[in-house]
Design a protein around this motif. Structure first.
Motif, PDB file in Angstrom:
ATOM      1  N   GLY A   1      -4.312 -10.615   3.392  1.00 15.53           N
ATOM      2  CA  GLY A   1      -5.358 -10.863   2.415  1.00 15.53           C
ATOM      3  C   GLY A   1      -6.665 -11.290   3.057  1.00 15.53           C
TER       4      GLY A   1
ATOM      5  N   TYR B   1      -9.028 -10.418  -1.946  1.00 19.31           N
ATOM      6  CA  TYR B   1      -7.922  -9.472  -2.071  1.00 19.31           C
ATOM      7  C   TYR B   1      -6.666 -10.028  -1.410  1.00 19.31           C
ATOM      8  CZ  TYR B   1      -5.157  -5.230  -1.275  1.00 19.31           C
ATOM      9  OH  TYR B   1      -4.158  -4.292  -1.243  1.00 19.31           O
TER      10      TYR B   1
ATOM     11  N   TRP C   1      -7.690  -0.776   3.752  1.00 20.47           N
ATOM     12  CA  TRP C   1      -7.730  -1.398   2.422  1.00 20.47           C
ATOM     13  C   TRP C   1      -9.009  -0.992   1.698  1.00 20.47           C
ATOM     14  CZ3 TRP C   1      -6.179  -7.175   3.583  1.00 20.47           C
ATOM     15  CH2 TRP C   1      -4.840  -7.220   3.981  1.00 20.47           C
TER      16      TRP C   1
ATOM     17  N   ASP D   1      -7.176   0.144  -4.269  1.00 22.62           N
ATOM     18  CA  ASP D   1      -7.110  -1.290  -4.545  1.00 22.62           C
ATOM     19  C   ASP D   1      -8.482  -1.944  -4.423  1.00 22.62           C
ATOM     20  OD1 ASP D   1      -4.402  -1.093  -4.933  1.00 22.62           O
ATOM     21  OD2 ASP D   1      -3.861  -1.893  -2.969  1.00 22.62           O
TER      22      ASP D   1
ATOM     23  N   SER E   1      -8.838   2.303   0.141  1.00 21.72           N
ATOM     24  CA  SER E   1      -7.806   2.488  -0.879  1.00 21.72           C
ATOM     25  C   SER E   1      -8.367   2.251  -2.286  1.00 21.72           C
ATOM     26  CB  SER E   1      -6.646   1.518  -0.633  1.00 21.72           C
ATOM     27  OG  SER E   1      -7.011   0.198  -0.998  1.00 21.72           O
TER      28      SER E   1
ATOM     29  N   HIS F   1      -2.827  -8.434  -0.560  1.00 19.86           N
ATOM     30  CA  HIS F   1      -2.061  -7.193  -0.557  1.00 19.86           C
ATOM     31  C   HIS F   1      -0.994  -7.237  -1.646  1.00 19.86           C
ATOM     32  CE1 HIS F   1       0.657  -4.021   0.851  1.00 19.86           C
ATOM     33  NE2 HIS F   1      -0.455  -3.486   1.351  1.00 19.86           N
ATOM     34  N   GLN F   2      -0.789  -6.103  -2.284  1.00 23.30           N
ATOM     35  CA  GLN F   2       0.123  -6.028  -3.431  1.00 23.30           C
ATOM     36  C   GLN F   2       1.534  -6.516  -3.104  1.00 23.30           C
ATOM     37  OE1 GLN F   2      -0.068  -1.954  -4.663  1.00 23.30           O
ATOM     38  NE2 GLN F   2       0.873  -1.175  -2.805  1.00 23.30           N
ATOM     39  N   SER F   3       1.968  -6.402  -1.857  1.00 25.28           N
ATOM     40  CA  SER F   3       3.313  -6.847  -1.475  1.00 25.28           C
ATOM     41  C   SER F   3       3.459  -8.371  -1.515  1.00 25.28           C
ATOM     42  CB  SER F   3       3.681  -6.320  -0.084  1.00 25.28           C
ATOM     43  OG  SER F   3       2.817  -6.852   0.897  1.00 25.28           O
ATOM     44  N   HIS F   4       2.351  -9.086  -1.608  1.00 27.30           N
ATOM     45  CA  HIS F   4       2.391 -10.550  -1.636  1.00 27.30           C
ATOM     46  C   HIS F   4       1.737 -11.131  -2.891  1.00 27.30           C
ATOM     47  CE1 HIS F   4       4.052 -11.323   2.393  1.00 27.30           C
ATOM     48  NE2 HIS F   4       3.513 -10.146   2.668  1.00 27.30           N
ATOM     49  N   GLN F   5       1.398 -10.293  -3.839  1.00 27.50           N
ATOM     50  CA  GLN F   5       0.792 -10.782  -5.079  1.00 27.50           C
ATOM     51  C   GLN F   5       1.856 -11.448  -5.946  1.00 27.50           C
ATOM     52  OE1 GLN F   5      -1.378  -7.553  -6.912  1.00 27.50           O
ATOM     53  NE2 GLN F   5      -2.805  -7.411  -5.195  1.00 27.50           N
ATOM     54  N   GLY F   6       1.405 -12.311  -6.848  1.00 29.16           N
ATOM     55  CA  GLY F   6       2.313 -12.999  -7.756  1.00 29.16           C
ATOM     56  C   GLY F   6       2.947 -14.242  -7.163  1.00 29.16           C
TER      57      GLY F   6
END
Length: 176
Positions: free
Chosen positions: A80, A98, A35, A40, A38, A100-105
């Motif tokens: 995260g 942070y 991470w 991100d 990356s 991870h984008q797969s669990h954002q929102g």
């Protein structure tokens, strides 16, 4: 070396299939380092694994995990992180927040930061919590709302001066 105080004991929060733990030994170093390497993590870069491990051991860490199967305690997925660099008494610097984008929102970042707030509010002699962000559009309003933080005015000769010195580990991408 002093013994851990009540404020330094491992804490755990659960919200459905998600868990936050302050146990730094649960954080998979290789995953976190990927991470850091990356785009991100624009504010950081990867570290030698011993240095990364030392940074986690010397911080108040908040690992965020998703349990796909609640009947299997070993099926945790690291999704995260947040860290507080702190003396556990008077000061806390919040960094590396942070999800991870797969669990954002899903409100997990808000929950993660609220856990930081709960942990720092338990420090009865805390003088200040600080963080740095360059994201005025999202992060500043987020931390104002969730943690009640305020932007420190940095006018030369007046008030607090937010200062820094760039070290060898400063990511070049931050130089703009």
């Amino acid at each position: 070396m002093t013994l851990p105080t009540e404020e330094q004991t491992i804490k755990t929060w659960t919200n459905g299939p998600y868990t936050i733990s302050t146990d730094p030994t649960l954080i998979p170093l290789e995953t976190l380092n990927k991470w850091f390497a990356s785009d991100d993590f624009y504010w950081a870069k990867d570290l030698p694994l011993p240095a990364l491990e030392q940074s986690l051991q010397n911080s108040l860490c908040f690992g965020l995990y998703h349990t796909a199967d609640s009947d299997n305690d070993n099926d945790n997925s690291f999704i995260g992180i947040a860290r507080c660099i702190t003396d556990h008494v008077t000061f806390a610097y919040i960094t590396d927040v942070y999800v991870h984008q797969s669990h954002q929102g899903k409100g997990l970042g808000r929950w993660l930061v609220k856990c930081i707030g709960e942990a720092t509010e338990a420090m009865p002699h805390l003088r200040r919590s600080m963080l740095f962000t360059m994201d005025w559009g999202r992060s500043v309003p987020f931390y104002e709302k969730v943690l009640g933080m305020e932007v420190a005015e940095c006018k030369r000769g007046e008030g607090m001066a937010m200062m820094m010195r760039k070290g060898r580990g400063y990511p070049r991408s931050m130089d703009g």
